[in-house]
Design a protein around this motif. Sequence first.
Motif, mmCIF file in Angstrom:
data_model
loop_
_atom_site.group_PDB
_atom_site.id
_atom_site.type_symbol
_atom_site.label_atom_id
_atom_site.label_comp_id
_atom_site.label_asym_id
_atom_site.label_seq_id
_atom_site.Cartn_x
_atom_site.Cartn_y
_atom_site.Cartn_z
ATOM 1 N N SER A 526 0.808 -1.227 0.000
ATOM 2 C CA SER A 526 0.000 0.000 0.000
ATOM 3 C C SER A 526 0.837 1.271 0.000
ATOM 4 O O SER A 526 0.296 2.365 0.134
ATOM 5 C CB SER A 526 -0.921 0.002 1.234
ATOM 6 O OG SER A 526 -1.672 -1.180 1.301
ATOM 7 N N ASP A 527 2.173 1.132 -0.123
ATOM 8 C CA ASP A 527 3.077 2.287 -0.115
ATOM 9 C C ASP A 527 2.868 3.111 1.158
ATOM 10 O O ASP A 527 2.594 4.310 1.113
ATOM 11 C CB ASP A 527 2.861 3.147 -1.354
ATOM 12 C CG ASP A 527 4.090 4.008 -1.671
ATOM 13 O OD1 ASP A 527 5.190 3.636 -1.229
ATOM 14 O OD2 ASP A 527 3.940 5.045 -2.332
ATOM 15 N N ALA A 528 3.000 2.434 2.297
ATOM 16 C CA ALA A 528 2.752 3.062 3.597
ATOM 17 C C ALA A 528 4.008 3.003 4.464
ATOM 18 O O ALA A 528 4.977 2.312 4.136
ATOM 19 C CB ALA A 528 1.591 2.348 4.305
ATOM 20 N N VAL A 529 3.993 3.731 5.581
ATOM 21 C CA VAL A 529 5.049 3.642 6.583
ATOM 22 C C VAL A 529 4.486 2.931 7.812
ATOM 23 O O VAL A 529 3.277 2.903 8.024
ATOM 24 C CB VAL A 529 5.595 5.033 6.980
ATOM 25 C CG1 VAL A 529 6.250 5.705 5.795
ATOM 26 C CG2 VAL A 529 4.494 5.919 7.539
ATOM 27 N N VAL A 530 5.380 2.340 8.603
ATOM 28 C CA VAL A 530 4.969 1.608 9.803
ATOM 29 C C VAL A 530 5.427 2.372 11.035
ATOM 30 O O VAL A 530 6.615 2.693 11.164
ATOM 31 C CB VAL A 530 5.556 0.184 9.818
ATOM 32 C CG1 VAL A 530 5.103 -0.566 11.070
ATOM 33 C CG2 VAL A 530 5.136 -0.586 8.572
ATOM 34 N N PHE A 531 4.481 2.687 11.931
ATOM 35 C CA PHE A 531 4.786 3.333 13.203
ATOM 36 C C PHE A 531 4.549 2.327 14.329
ATOM 37 O O PHE A 531 3.495 1.690 14.388
ATOM 38 C CB PHE A 531 3.882 4.551 13.451
ATOM 39 C CG PHE A 531 4.205 5.747 12.590
ATOM 40 C CD1 PHE A 531 5.378 5.817 11.862
ATOM 41 C CD2 PHE A 531 3.320 6.810 12.511
ATOM 42 C CE1 PHE A 531 5.666 6.913 11.070
ATOM 43 C CE2 PHE A 531 3.596 7.919 11.725
ATOM 44 C CZ PHE A 531 4.776 7.977 11.002
ATOM 45 N N GLY A 532 5.518 2.202 15.218
ATOM 46 C CA GLY A 532 5.348 1.371 16.399
ATOM 47 C C GLY A 532 5.588 2.196 17.647
ATOM 48 O O GLY A 532 6.527 3.006 17.688
ATOM 49 N N PHE A 533 4.742 2.014 18.660
ATOM 50 C CA PHE A 533 4.887 2.773 19.904
ATOM 51 C C PHE A 533 5.012 1.791 21.071
ATOM 52 O O PHE A 533 4.102 1.003 21.333
ATOM 53 C CB PHE A 533 3.688 3.701 20.114
ATOM 54 C CG PHE A 533 3.800 4.568 21.345
ATOM 55 C CD1 PHE A 533 4.745 5.566 21.397
ATOM 56 C CD2 PHE A 533 2.975 4.359 22.443
ATOM 57 C CE1 PHE A 533 4.864 6.371 22.530
ATOM 58 C CE2 PHE A 533 3.086 5.153 23.570
ATOM 59 C CZ PHE A 533 4.042 6.161 23.613
ATOM 60 N N HIS A 534 6.190 1.826 21.727
ATOM 61 C CA HIS A 534 6.484 0.930 22.854
ATOM 62 C C HIS A 534 6.401 -0.538 22.445
ATOM 63 O O HIS A 534 5.960 -1.385 23.237
ATOM 64 C CB HIS A 534 5.548 1.206 24.030
ATOM 65 C CG HIS A 534 6.002 2.359 24.869
ATOM 66 N ND1 HIS A 534 5.697 2.492 26.195
ATOM 67 C CD2 HIS A 534 6.741 3.447 24.554
ATOM 68 C CE1 HIS A 534 6.220 3.611 26.671
ATOM 69 N NE2 HIS A 534 6.859 4.207 25.679
#
Length: 676
Positions: A526-534
């Motif tokens: 999907s041409d997206a970025v991945v954000f992870g929190f903790h």
Amino acid sequence: MSIRVHQLAKELNIPSAELLAKLRALKVDVKSHMSVLNDEVARLIKEELTAKIRKAAAPPKSKEAVRAKRGKEAPAATAVLDKETKAAEPAIKGRKKIQIKFPFNLKELAVRLSIKPSELIQNLISEGIFVNINQLISQETVKRIGDQLGYNIERLPTEEEKVLEIHSQPSAIAKLQPRPPIVTLMGHVDHGKTSLLDAIRKSNIVDRETGGITQHIGAYEIKFQDKWVTFLDTPGHEAFTAMRARGANITDIVVLVVAADDGIMPQTIEAVDHAAAAKVPIVVAMNKIDKPQANIDKVKRQLKELNLIPEDWGGKTIAVGVSAKTGKGIDELLEMILLESEMLELKADPTGPVRGVVLESRISKGGPRASLLIQSGTLKMGDVILAGEFWGKVKAMFNYRGKQITKAEPATPVEVLGLLGAPEAGEKFYAVGSESTAKEIAEKRQLSLKEKGLQPPRKASLEDLHQKITQGEQELRIVLKADVQGSLGAVKSVLAKIPSQEIKLTILHEGIGDVTESDVMLASASDAVVFGFHVGIDSRAAARAKVEGIDVRIYRIIYEIYEEIKKALEGMLEPKLQEVFLGRAEVRQVFKVSKAGMIGGSFVVKGKIVRNAPCRVLRANEVVHKGRISSLKRFKDDVREVEEGFECGIGIDNFSGIQAGDLIEVYEIEEIARKL
């Protein structure tokens, strides 16, 4: 009794979409093909529409009208084209046009330009470029020479570009014919995807020969109500999204399998998000309704929370109760799939160029076998096909039951013998006019893969965001993971506060836990970025992110997310620096020069050596020095660069320990998107 729109359309023998349009034209309040009409309304509509439908059924008039319209529009289009062509003429007026097929050597260029090779060599030497008469020269250099000598030199398209151009041409509307829908089953593990597919297949197989299915080709065909449906035997959203990431968008309808006793589960939500990101319509199959603890109303409530509102609750999502164990509801499910495909108006050109997608491949005793799904055209025995870096002639072709066939039309899965290798699943394949053309393209693709070293593709990243906005990009797609539900809500709240009129932030998928391979594949497709929190990122996901070139960012402080996206919108994120290989030279002799120090008499084995470029010296595969090319000579002359295949003298800044046998690698530093 009442009757649904699609049932009335069936009685009138017209598509549901056509009936809906006519009903709305008659001011009848209908929302979809599942809307209910009472007997009186249905009777009046039948009387009103029967005459009109029969009259409209005669195609010649409408086709003639279309042709007439096209005929009227054609001169206008031609006039515009002529105008554009005339406008472009002054730009090249007075310059002779030459078309060249690259790669090209200096001798061939001299012949085409009608000048002596020695003149070209002198011209290049004056620019510090040393080439011999048989050496290949770059497209940039050829164009520069042409400009200097008054020629307009253009590159002829490669064989691969010609093939892709043929396959990219849209088919004429008159040649398009209805094709079967291609369906993929998704859902939570153990909710019965495979057992449901087996039940559908066993109850609707056409060929009931003894022995059943003899081989696995990644797809099945069934016939229901005299219509075909193709089911992909790749249950799960991971396989679905992996194909999308490779550019293979082949699924028309997703059947979301939800166990009526368990209800919505985490993988169900993932499947919904993956299907939504692909913009594929969803039909819900509520499986295991034979179990005592089945609760259909509970499942429908949960579906509503996912914005999949069932039709009998006022929504547009088809939800059917089924049992893979007893077979109950399967016919209704298939009817709804056919109805959905009718609304999609799926068509393909069986007479056009043959193309499709590789479902899977393997090496067997008889050679490579590839399972293919035809998307356009009709694949026949003897056709030459190209799939990835492999080519071959179709020597044998089998359907999903192992029966040998001679041709396959759009939406048909087949297994073929004849390819010279096993292409990857999701790879596109094309029919090519000749074996020589297919071989040439395949060999160039193999060489290109080796030269590139399988470098990861460039995907979306925060650093590119500002540039994309200036180019008209309207959306930043995000896959969001957090440690707990509370953190997820907090991050979403922060994202909602980011001020931006230029771009929309879209969360494709959100979930609890570490970043997984499934998250990375969704971002890739999907041409997206991945954000992870903790959270962390599991090893398979990290490896996949590197291969796919996905921007994965893990945060510990919530406002870091806010600040980074805000800076990205303003184009203020600092880029990362990366090496780009330029060339390699082998030291064959070492000389001591009084003013310049130690000089390595070298031979350029790959690429080119550039003066003042950063470099490293390797000895027995170990780096012994890093520095910069301080001097570069051809014989006694200082030069700017030396191409592959030539000798030169190389001096390295602050390094006197150079030895014969050393390798000197030259590179440049390039600014790229920052990756974690």
